[in-house]
Enzyme design. Structure first.
Site, PDB file in Angstrom:
ATOM      1  N   ASP A  67       0.814  -1.228   0.000  1.00  9.55           N
ATOM      2  CA  ASP A  67       0.000   0.000   0.000  1.00  9.55           C
ATOM      3  C   ASP A  67       0.845   1.274   0.000  1.00  9.55           C
ATOM      4  O   ASP A  67       0.296   2.371   0.127  1.00  9.55           O
ATOM      5  CB  ASP A  67      -0.902   0.019   1.245  1.00  9.55           C
ATOM      6  CG  ASP A  67      -2.155  -0.829   1.067  1.00  9.55           C
ATOM      7  OD1 ASP A  67      -2.826  -0.683   0.028  1.00  9.55           O
ATOM      8  OD2 ASP A  67      -2.453  -1.643   1.963  1.00  9.55           O
ATOM      9  N   ARG A  92       0.933  -1.543   7.367  1.00 12.34           N
ATOM     10  CA  ARG A  92       1.406  -0.268   6.813  1.00 12.34           C
ATOM     11  C   ARG A  92       2.360   0.478   7.740  1.00 12.34           C
ATOM     12  O   ARG A  92       2.913   1.511   7.358  1.00 12.34           O
ATOM     13  CB  ARG A  92       0.198   0.609   6.444  1.00 12.34           C
ATOM     14  CG  ARG A  92      -0.729  -0.060   5.440  1.00 12.34           C
ATOM     15  CD  ARG A  92      -1.645   0.927   4.752  1.00 12.34           C
ATOM     16  NE  ARG A  92      -0.873   1.932   4.041  1.00 12.34           N
ATOM     17  CZ  ARG A  92      -1.389   3.019   3.499  1.00 12.34           C
ATOM     18  NH1 ARG A  92      -2.667   3.240   3.580  1.00 12.34           N
ATOM     19  NH2 ARG A  92      -0.616   3.903   2.880  1.00 12.34           N
ATOM     20  N   HIS A 171     -11.289   6.713   4.925  1.00 18.43           N
ATOM     21  CA  HIS A 171     -10.719   7.842   5.653  1.00 18.43           C
ATOM     22  C   HIS A 171     -11.656   9.055   5.566  1.00 18.43           C
ATOM     23  O   HIS A 171     -12.469   9.146   4.635  1.00 18.43           O
ATOM     24  CB  HIS A 171      -9.382   8.254   5.019  1.00 18.43           C
ATOM     25  CG  HIS A 171      -8.275   7.273   5.214  1.00 18.43           C
ATOM     26  ND1 HIS A 171      -7.521   6.787   4.166  1.00 18.43           N
ATOM     27  CD2 HIS A 171      -7.773   6.704   6.341  1.00 18.43           C
ATOM     28  CE1 HIS A 171      -6.601   5.956   4.640  1.00 18.43           C
ATOM     29  NE2 HIS A 171      -6.739   5.884   5.957  1.00 18.43           N
ATOM     30  N   CYS A 258      -4.463  10.464  -1.655  1.00 21.99           N
ATOM     31  CA  CYS A 258      -3.576   9.462  -1.032  1.00 21.99           C
ATOM     32  C   CYS A 258      -2.246   9.303  -1.761  1.00 21.99           C
ATOM     33  O   CYS A 258      -1.269   8.831  -1.175  1.00 21.99           O
ATOM     34  CB  CYS A 258      -4.210   8.076  -1.031  1.00 21.99           C
ATOM     35  SG  CYS A 258      -5.941   8.007  -0.706  1.00 21.99           S
TER      36      CYS A 258
END
Ligand code: GLY
Length: 263
Positions: A67, A92, A171, A258
């Protein structure tokens, strides 16, 4: 007439997606990303940031962290400071150590969110001198508390938006974006939150809610392809949309914000 810019961005950090990108976390049901398209869409995203006037630091793929192309989750950047995050997904966590030396080149001190706090950068929405802090399944109350304290020392106010019950978003910034000019793009489901009442709201209808993750970058607003009502509304409000195909990133719960750290 282009909208006045509140914050001029000069740099962005991006990371090339690894060939194991499809092994990352996702809740989406849009199929498996095609790596060739992943790379093409990333290249076009980077070109667009350059076209907006940004100099890019492009990091190599990090195969230990599928990710890791979603670099925004590793840090919160203000006008003059950076705060390292502590991502809420254990897979992550190691992404932060990998981004630290890059940020060190630009920011003198790098305070960090410490355990038991967790915080993903995607949960943090800067709106000039105020920050909205998303409390989510990735960002916990302790993470929000620590970040609010760091921001207060830097002279910023903050307020908490609890999105833990909103299963359609990962998010906070999956559902809101600040565009400058006191304007917030907000998905319909969140639009009546009293915290947003003093803003000009651009409400995103439910069928276009993925588009709410748009990003103001200098004179342009990056917006995902396939959301004609939002794109038209941006134009109607005097913004200049730059439309990008995000199909492969959407498959991995990712969005436009992101993919870069902007400062
Ligand atoms: N795939 C992005 C994330 O779940 O963090």
């Amino acid at each position: 007439m282009p909208k006045e810019i509140d914050r001029v961005f000069k740099h962005a950090i991006v990371r090339i997606p690894g060939r194991n990108f499809a092994d990352g976390l996702t809740t989406a049901d849009f199929g498996v990303p095609q790596y060739e398209k992943v790379l093409q869409q990333h290249a076009r995203y980077c070109e667009s940031l350059r076209a907006c006037g940004l100099a890019l630091t492009t990091l190599p793929a990090d195969l230990k962290h599928p990710d890791s192309t979603f670099v925004e989750d590793t840090a919160v950047l203000t006008q003059n400071a950076a705060i390292l995050c502590r991502p809420g997904a254990p897979s992550r966590e190691g992404e932060v150590a990998a981004i630290r030396p890059e940020l060190k080149r630009f920011f003198a001190s790098l305070p960090a969110i410490e355990a038991p706090g967790t915080l993903d950068g995607g949960d943090i929405c800067e709106a000039e001198d105020h920050f909205f802090l998303g409390l989510s399944l990735r960002t916990n109350e302790e993470g929000v508390r620590q970040l609010a304290a760091h921001l207060a020392k830097l002279g910023y106010t903050s307020s908490v938006v609890d999105v833990r019950s909103m299963t359609s978003i990962l998010h906070l910034k999956s559902g809101i974006a600040y565009l400058g000019d006191n304007t917030l793009v907000v998905m319909e489901e969140m639009a009546d939150n009293p915290l947003f009442r003093d803003y000009k709201l651009m409400r995103v209808p439910a069928e276009e809610s993925y588009g709410a993750n748009c990003v103001r970058v200098n004179d342009r607003v990056l917006v995902a392809e396939g959301f004609p009502q939002l794109t038209a509304e941006l134009k109607g409000h005097g913004f200049d949309p730059l439309v990008l195909d995000m199909s492969e990133y959407r498959k991995m719960d990712g969005g436009l914000s992101c993919l870069s750290l902007r400062f």
